[in-house]
Design an enzyme around this catalytic site. Structure first.
Site, PDB file in Angstrom:
ATOM      1  N   ALA A 250       0.388  -8.594  -6.496  1.00  0.00           N
ATOM      2  CA  ALA A 250      -1.015  -8.393  -6.122  1.00  0.00           C
ATOM      3  C   ALA A 250      -1.214  -8.368  -4.607  1.00  0.00           C
ATOM      4  O   ALA A 250      -2.228  -7.870  -4.121  1.00  0.00           O
ATOM      5  CB  ALA A 250      -1.886  -9.490  -6.742  1.00  0.00           C
ATOM      6  N   SER A 251      -0.251  -8.889  -3.854  1.00  0.00           N
ATOM      7  CA  SER A 251      -0.378  -8.978  -2.399  1.00  0.00           C
ATOM      8  C   SER A 251      -0.296  -7.599  -1.748  1.00  0.00           C
ATOM      9  O   SER A 251       0.700  -6.884  -1.919  1.00  0.00           O
ATOM     10  CB  SER A 251       0.735  -9.870  -1.851  1.00  0.00           C
ATOM     11  OG  SER A 251       0.914  -9.653  -0.467  1.00  0.00           O
ATOM     12  N   PRO A 252      -1.308  -7.205  -0.969  1.00  0.00           N
ATOM     13  CA  PRO A 252      -1.251  -5.900  -0.290  1.00  0.00           C
ATOM     14  C   PRO A 252      -0.040  -5.733   0.626  1.00  0.00           C
ATOM     15  O   PRO A 252       0.627  -4.687   0.563  1.00  0.00           O
ATOM     16  CB  PRO A 252      -2.573  -5.854   0.489  1.00  0.00           C
ATOM     17  CG  PRO A 252      -3.480  -6.757  -0.260  1.00  0.00           C
ATOM     18  CD  PRO A 252      -2.611  -7.861  -0.778  1.00  0.00           C
TER      19      PRO A 252
END
Length: 222
Positions: free
Chosen positions: A11-13
């Site tokens: 989920a981390s950009p």
């Protein structure tokens, strides 16, 4: 080719920016999930790898790199068959670097992190209106940056596109992009979505991020 291990959360950009770069380069790697929400990044074992305890962290033959911008520049310099993703021409590279710094200092720090840190760390679900205004300003800048170009740093795909698309598609969880107001940004996003590796590297993670944000029931103050 040395073994690469990418530590992070889908989920981390910034993790997704690295995944996009690895996919574009067709470089094999092992992905090890580090759940920052469960504070797995604060474990003694992870702190030995990265004392700043951030994701992504890349392990290269026992060496550890962190900060997505440093990682993706390293990967292209090391594994790129051409210099198209990170041009050797100094003027072209300077434009790419400027966009990377803009992502780091403005889009991520002033846009996304200024919302997510109090939201996740302190449970502050009422977001100040100036955070909304900051996102709109970011969209305005990107529309201007694109100009007549297909990509964010000129006429070709670069690591600046990977860095910025990962964060912009996450900002949309808070402020949906108005395609009528921002036709160039909208077209640029659609262009990147056509990349054969886009969904696995960024699309899936962006949706996970968006669904998580939706569950917080955040609101912007008036």
């Amino acid at each position: 080719m040395g073994k690469l291990i990418l530590y992070g959360l889908e989920a981390s950009p910034p993790v997704r920016a690295v995944k996009l770069t690895l996919a574009a380069l067709d470089v094999p790697y092992e992905f090890v999930e580090v759940n920052t929400l469960a504070k797995e990044n604060l474990s003694e074992a992870f702190l030995k790898k990265n004392p700043q305890h951030t994701v992504p962290t890349l392990e290269v033959d026992g060496h550890f790199l962190w900060d997505s911008h440093a990682i993706i520049a390293y990967l292209v310099s090391k594994y790129g068959k051409t210099d198209s993703l990170y041009p050797k021409d100094l003027l072209q590279r300077a434009v790419v670097d400027q966009r990377l710094h803009f992502e780091s200092g403005v889009i991520f720090a002033n846009g996304l992190r200024s919302i997510t840190k109090p939201l996740f760390a302190a449970g502050q679900t009422t977001i100040p209106k100036e955070r909304y205004d900051a996102i709109i300003e970011i969209y305005d800048f990107l529309e201007t940056f694109l100009g007549d170009n297909d990509y964010i740093a000129g006429g070709q795909l670069t690591i600046a596109d990977f860095s910025i698309i990962s964060t912009v598609t996450s900002l949309e969880a808070f402020v949906e992009l108005d395609s009528a107001k921002y036709p160039k940004v909208s077209a640029w996003i659609k262009r990147l979505q056509q990349l054969p590796y886009y969904e696995e590297a960024n699309g899936n993670g962006a949706r996970v991020f968006g669904s998580f944000i939706k569950k917080t029931n955040f609101t912007f103050s008036t």
